[in-house]
Design a protein around this motif. Sequence first.
Motif, PDB file in Angstrom:
ATOM      1  N   PHE A 308       0.705  -1.196   0.120  1.00 40.89           N
ATOM      2  CA  PHE A 308       0.089  -0.243   0.108  1.00 40.89           C
ATOM      3  C   PHE A 308       0.934   1.071   0.103  1.00 40.89           C
ATOM      4  O   PHE A 308       0.760   2.315  -0.621  1.00 40.89           O
ATOM      5  CB  PHE A 308      -1.018   0.101   1.265  1.00 40.89           C
ATOM      6  CG  PHE A 308      -1.665   1.288   1.464  1.00 40.89           C
ATOM      7  CD1 PHE A 308      -2.789   1.433   0.553  1.00 40.89           C
ATOM      8  CD2 PHE A 308      -1.528   2.074   2.337  1.00 40.89           C
ATOM      9  CE1 PHE A 308      -3.552   2.544   0.430  1.00 40.89           C
ATOM     10  CE2 PHE A 308      -2.305   3.205   2.540  1.00 40.89           C
ATOM     11  CZ  PHE A 308      -3.463   3.469   1.643  1.00 40.89           C
ATOM     12  N   LEU A 309       1.907   1.068   0.968  1.00 39.49           N
ATOM     13  CA  LEU A 309       2.657   2.478   0.784  1.00 39.49           C
ATOM     14  C   LEU A 309       3.578   2.496  -0.361  1.00 39.49           C
ATOM     15  O   LEU A 309       3.921   3.775  -0.808  1.00 39.49           O
ATOM     16  CB  LEU A 309       3.592   2.268   2.052  1.00 39.49           C
ATOM     17  CG  LEU A 309       2.981   2.590   3.436  1.00 39.49           C
ATOM     18  CD1 LEU A 309       4.115   2.317   4.446  1.00 39.49           C
ATOM     19  CD2 LEU A 309       2.588   3.856   3.566  1.00 39.49           C
ATOM     20  N   ARG A 315      -7.646  -2.095  -2.811  1.00 35.05           N
ATOM     21  CA  ARG A 315      -8.611  -2.785  -3.624  1.00 35.05           C
ATOM     22  C   ARG A 315      -8.116  -3.756  -4.596  1.00 35.05           C
ATOM     23  O   ARG A 315      -8.606  -4.705  -5.209  1.00 35.05           O
ATOM     24  CB  ARG A 315      -9.506  -1.846  -4.400  1.00 35.05           C
ATOM     25  CG  ARG A 315     -10.473  -1.017  -3.652  1.00 35.05           C
ATOM     26  CD  ARG A 315     -10.908   0.093  -4.039  1.00 35.05           C
ATOM     27  NE  ARG A 315     -11.617   0.978  -3.018  1.00 35.05           N
ATOM     28  CZ  ARG A 315     -12.817   1.581  -3.363  1.00 35.05           C
ATOM     29  NH1 ARG A 315     -13.415   1.334  -4.467  1.00 35.05           N
ATOM     30  NH2 ARG A 315     -13.459   2.444  -2.446  1.00 35.05           N
TER      31      ARG A 315
ATOM     32  N   ALA B  18     -13.178   7.837  -2.140  1.00 32.82           N
ATOM     33  CA  ALA B  18     -12.721   6.594  -1.879  1.00 32.82           C
ATOM     34  C   ALA B  18     -11.257   6.409  -2.374  1.00 32.82           C
ATOM     35  O   ALA B  18     -10.384   6.053  -1.792  1.00 32.82           O
ATOM     36  CB  ALA B  18     -13.486   5.524  -2.604  1.00 32.82           C
ATOM     37  N   GLU B  22      -7.474   6.745   0.005  1.00 29.37           N
ATOM     38  CA  GLU B  22      -6.472   6.090   0.083  1.00 29.37           C
ATOM     39  C   GLU B  22      -5.046   6.632  -0.098  1.00 29.37           C
ATOM     40  O   GLU B  22      -4.007   6.689   0.517  1.00 29.37           O
ATOM     41  CB  GLU B  22      -6.506   4.929  -1.065  1.00 29.37           C
ATOM     42  CG  GLU B  22      -7.245   3.786  -0.847  1.00 29.37           C
ATOM     43  CD  GLU B  22      -6.708   2.548  -1.601  1.00 29.37           C
ATOM     44  OE1 GLU B  22      -5.949   2.607  -2.593  1.00 29.37           O
ATOM     45  OE2 GLU B  22      -7.431   1.389  -1.422  1.00 29.37           O
ATOM     46  N   TYR B  25      -4.398   8.577   3.196  1.00 31.68           N
ATOM     47  CA  TYR B  25      -3.943   7.615   4.309  1.00 31.68           C
ATOM     48  C   TYR B  25      -2.673   7.133   3.888  1.00 31.68           C
ATOM     49  O   TYR B  25      -1.866   7.049   4.895  1.00 31.68           O
ATOM     50  CB  TYR B  25      -4.857   6.441   4.166  1.00 31.68           C
ATOM     51  CG  TYR B  25      -4.724   5.450   5.225  1.00 31.68           C
ATOM     52  CD1 TYR B  25      -4.199   5.563   6.546  1.00 31.68           C
ATOM     53  CD2 TYR B  25      -4.737   4.103   4.884  1.00 31.68           C
ATOM     54  CE1 TYR B  25      -4.102   4.656   7.594  1.00 31.68           C
ATOM     55  CE2 TYR B  25      -4.498   3.157   6.083  1.00 31.68           C
ATOM     56  CZ  TYR B  25      -4.108   3.339   7.036  1.00 31.68           C
ATOM     57  OH  TYR B  25      -3.763   2.541   8.127  1.00 31.68           O
ATOM     58  N   ARG B  26      -2.300   6.848   2.855  1.00 30.39           N
ATOM     59  CA  ARG B  26      -0.669   6.381   2.222  1.00 30.39           C
ATOM     60  C   ARG B  26       0.171   7.559   2.777  1.00 30.39           C
ATOM     61  O   ARG B  26       1.332   7.198   3.324  1.00 30.39           O
ATOM     62  CB  ARG B  26      -0.955   6.301   0.746  1.00 30.39           C
ATOM     63  CG  ARG B  26       0.647   5.807   0.436  1.00 30.39           C
ATOM     64  CD  ARG B  26       0.590   5.384  -1.112  1.00 30.39           C
ATOM     65  NE  ARG B  26      -0.265   4.316  -1.506  1.00 30.39           N
ATOM     66  CZ  ARG B  26      -1.266   4.402  -2.168  1.00 30.39           C
ATOM     67  NH1 ARG B  26      -1.682   5.502  -2.924  1.00 30.39           N
ATOM     68  NH2 ARG B  26      -2.073   3.376  -2.329  1.00 30.39           N
ATOM     69  N   VAL B  47      -9.275   3.079   6.244  1.00 30.45           N
ATOM     70  CA  VAL B  47      -9.298   3.966   4.943  1.00 30.45           C
ATOM     71  C   VAL B  47     -10.823   4.322   5.155  1.00 30.45           C
ATOM     72  O   VAL B  47     -11.058   5.562   4.600  1.00 30.45           O
ATOM     73  CB  VAL B  47      -9.287   2.830   3.727  1.00 30.45           C
ATOM     74  CG1 VAL B  47      -9.536   3.564   2.350  1.00 30.45           C
ATOM     75  CG2 VAL B  47      -7.554   2.771   3.526  1.00 30.45           C
TER      76      VAL B  47
END
Lengths: 329, 122
Positions: A308-309, A315, B18, B22, B25-26, B47
């Motif tokens: 993710f990072l 998703r 949405a 992400e 949040y990243r 998220v």
Amino acid sequence: MRITILAADAPGAAGRPAPGPGLDCAPGETVLSALARHGVALPSACRAGVCRACLVRALDGDPGPAGAAGLEDALAADGYFLACQARPADDLTVALAGGDIYTPARLASVRRDANAFRIRVAPERPLAFTAGQHVALRIPAAGADLVRVYSFANQPEQAARDGAEFYVRAYPGGAMSAWLAGARPGAALSLGRPSGTCCYQPGEPGVPLLLAGTGTGLAPLAAVACDALARGHHGPIVMLRGAARPGGLYPAAYLPQAPARVRTCVQSRGEDLVAAVVAEYGALAASAPRAYLCGGPGVVARMRRALFLAGQSLRQIHHDAFTAAAAAP
Amino acid sequence: MTTHASLFDRIGGPPAVAAAAELFYRKVLADPALAGYFDDVDMDRQVAQQAAFLTMALGGPSAYTGRDLRTAHAPLPGLTDEHVDLVLVYLAQTLSELGVCAADVASAGAIAESVRDDVLNR
């Protein structure tokens, strides 16, 4: 709030409420914990709304939206909800899930390999599932039945022919390990409804698939790779196999063989695997890969966070059910 | 008509928010000063929380309130104005990267600023 249980499964008790005023459920308390507090132990495993072991059905009253999150519409419409997630704001009458959710099955074979049992289970009726999904195995036991959740390790067609295959990690003192150690082919058990989204996504046959896992998690990953190829996937498929801890590498000889078309890399430790996954992702990122992660909950969570990072959308990261279990209290 | 639509609608409604959640949040998770607060938090749930927060900051149909933010942050030790400042910077960066104009970034920032005391439990 009060919870009344209809013992729908108990002979003669169907449709009649249990005697008494019902069990109290505190504001904000889950149905699972309220029932446990009153000595009613529902089967449960992950307590994070993933495994569905604690699926129950509301016959009256509203369990609230949280309990139905992630369930198929048809199940939710029938009143089914997850007791570990539902925090009712209303009195409830519930039936414990029984034969309508679980399919009776027989143990077809048990083999003990390295540090796992490899079992095949033949359901009485064919069970529809997609490679990479998981299912609850329910073992009859005194008190609450034993329920644990495992990923299918073979394809639906093979499962229909030879029985559904599962790898069950052997834990000293583990309840499922103990049962399997004494179980003989023919033993009765039951299977829940297959679920989970750690599955091949049709419609994008050219994208790279990055599969990474530890231990017996490699079995469902190999099943996903086989499924992808069977459905005509032509993009690159990379599989990274690692150990959650030094010396913990599950022997390849015991795993289903990945198709030759899959490029497989082996890492010896969990942290190596996280770094390797990020490096592979970096090489594939421009082609919008999908990632599939299965295995030890800690290493799967670390891989997920690292991907993710590195820029991957959550998703596009599929993972097996047991990651969430690690985060549950 | 469009001048009355909320920023939430103008940037594309739920799917855009949405995606923004992400991105936001990243950035938060990549900052060592903030990352530690998220070590034991389920990422999907987080998220979803960020999406709820953004919906509020963008003037969308949010059920999220200062009270929710107060409850969510109350158990976190050592939160300071500096942490909130960082989060506001990442919010502004996220919206700018999505092509939101400076005036709208500022108005979202002002809504986020209005819950500072709730986040810091004062």
